[in-house]
Design a protein around this motif. Sequence first.
Motif, short mmCIF file in Angstrom:
data_model
loop_
_atom_site.label_atom_id
_atom_site.label_comp_id
_atom_site.label_asym_id
_atom_site.label_seq_id
_atom_site.Cartn_x
_atom_site.Cartn_y
_atom_site.Cartn_z
N ARG A 69 50.85 80.43 45.99
CA ARG A 69 51.62 79.29 45.48
C ARG A 69 52.69 78.84 44.00
O ARG A 69 52.91 79.62 43.55
CB ARG A 69 50.71 78.20 45.03
CG ARG A 69 48.87 78.53 46.27
CD ARG A 69 48.09 78.13 45.96
NE ARG A 69 47.12 78.55 45.09
CZ ARG A 69 46.56 78.31 44.65
NH1 ARG A 69 46.28 76.75 44.61
NH2 ARG A 69 45.87 79.13 43.30
N ARG A 70 54.00 78.05 44.52
CA ARG A 70 54.47 77.32 42.81
C ARG A 70 54.00 77.16 41.89
O ARG A 70 53.00 76.13 42.86
CB ARG A 70 55.78 77.26 43.73
CG ARG A 70 56.99 78.23 44.52
CD ARG A 70 57.62 77.46 45.49
NE ARG A 70 57.51 76.29 45.59
CZ ARG A 70 58.37 75.62 46.54
NH1 ARG A 70 59.59 75.66 46.39
NH2 ARG A 70 57.92 74.63 47.37
N LEU A 71 54.26 77.39 40.88
CA LEU A 71 53.64 76.67 39.67
C LEU A 71 54.94 75.69 39.18
O LEU A 71 56.33 76.73 38.26
CB LEU A 71 53.20 77.69 38.84
CG LEU A 71 52.94 77.28 37.75
CD1 LEU A 71 51.84 76.26 37.55
CD2 LEU A 71 52.73 78.72 36.43
N LYS A 72 54.85 74.17 39.26
CA LYS A 72 55.77 74.25 38.12
C LYS A 72 55.52 73.31 37.35
O LYS A 72 54.35 72.53 36.93
CB LYS A 72 56.38 71.99 39.37
CG LYS A 72 56.96 73.49 40.37
CD LYS A 72 58.82 73.66 39.98
CE LYS A 72 59.19 74.38 41.06
NZ LYS A 72 60.33 74.44 40.94
N VAL A 73 55.58 73.16 35.02
CA VAL A 73 55.21 72.52 34.98
C VAL A 73 56.42 71.12 33.94
O VAL A 73 57.71 72.00 33.95
CB VAL A 73 55.26 73.26 33.18
CG1 VAL A 73 54.04 72.75 32.09
CG2 VAL A 73 53.34 74.30 33.89
N PHE A 74 55.91 70.24 34.10
CA PHE A 74 56.87 69.25 33.73
C PHE A 74 56.33 68.71 32.20
O PHE A 74 54.83 68.80 31.97
CB PHE A 74 56.66 67.69 34.60
CG PHE A 74 57.74 68.14 35.64
CD1 PHE A 74 59.36 68.49 35.89
CD2 PHE A 74 57.30 68.61 37.12
CE1 PHE A 74 59.93 68.37 37.43
CE2 PHE A 74 57.80 68.83 38.42
CZ PHE A 74 58.53 69.36 38.16
N SER A 75 57.56 68.08 30.91
CA SER A 75 56.97 67.10 30.19
C SER A 75 57.34 65.96 30.51
O SER A 75 58.88 65.40 30.24
CB SER A 75 57.37 68.31 28.84
OG SER A 75 57.20 67.66 28.15
N GLY A 76 56.72 65.06 29.43
CA GLY A 76 57.00 64.29 29.79
C GLY A 76 58.10 64.30 27.26
O GLY A 76 58.11 64.98 27.14
#
Length: 382
Positions: A69-76
């Motif tokens: 599974r692909r992991l994506k981390v986004f930041s505010g």
Amino acid sequence: TRATTTTTRRGGARAARTVVRAAAGEDVFSRGNFRPGATSGVFNEMANSRFGARDDEHEDQGGEAVLRRRLKVFSGTAHTSLSEEIANYLGIELGKSTIKRFADGEIYVQIKESIRGCDVFIVQPTCPPTNDSLMELLVMIDACRRASCRSITTVIPYFGYARADRRTSGRESIAAKLVANLLTEAGATRCVLMDIHSLQTIGYYDIPVDHIYGESVILDYLTSKDFHPDDIVIVSPDVGGVPRARAFAKKLNDAPLAIIDKRRTGHNKAQVMNLIGEVDGKIAVLLDDMIDTGGTLLAGAELLRERGAREVYACATHAVFSPPAVDRLSNSAFTEVIVTNSIPHTPERDFPQLTVLSVGNLLGETIWRVHNDFRVGNSTLS
């Protein structure tokens, strides 16, 4: 200011870290065991394969093909430096997004890459400006949900409305419950919280919540000072913090416990009444979950000095530092003030006794475990 740096290890070069010790059944999230930079040669192959493999490759485990599974981390925008530390620890790049504000203050969010079928983690503490940070998080959740991602986990290092968790008089709001509902309705499927003010807040959520203790990095820091076990006493600044202080004392060589009896006369106002326990000639460690205006800690530190404490260390996970906290904490009553970077640190919040420790490794480890369905660990310190 002394600050600890986050270890950066990318790709296959990242050998086995503390996390893979969980495969051997060891609870690395218990206090005293967690060492962000620890390595072990036993699980090198596991670490190399999980970070070196491409997102879309298939691995054969026990004869079954498993799609990674692909992991994506986004930041505010509330704390981008902490998000970058987390991404570096995981060996990935932060997700691409556009966040801007219109002239009237409205927030616009656009995800700039495909996240269809991905496990998305949004890192955003609801720190001051609290309402702007919260609304930005909600809009980011909505943008990710509409982009057809598999799951959305909100990683909230500091939960701004945690203190509004109950009614103390009639006709009061319970904002902690309201925020939990907002996150759920926006589309979040899981929350990661750190050192929440009251554990009962977890019950307000209708989605899974992983609660972790940022105080583990403070414990490691104090352990590195090599205090003599007979010299330390852990002090709770109020009766409500006794369970936290007791668990912390148990991990710190089973140190004795003292309690400050205080009475609140209003919001952000407290009056110290008495001290329960012996601190004469000791190194007193004042432990709390957050420092807001610093009035409680200053009054407690002065009382401890009056009762003969040799040194006073103030420790807290969340450095809110509302005015006049900096002026109060720079008082000579404190030997050192130890906090984490769950809230961004700025130069105007600096003073000589301040030490800022990073929780980037801890949050990165938690994200990896949640993404791979590993056990995060116990939610308590004991």
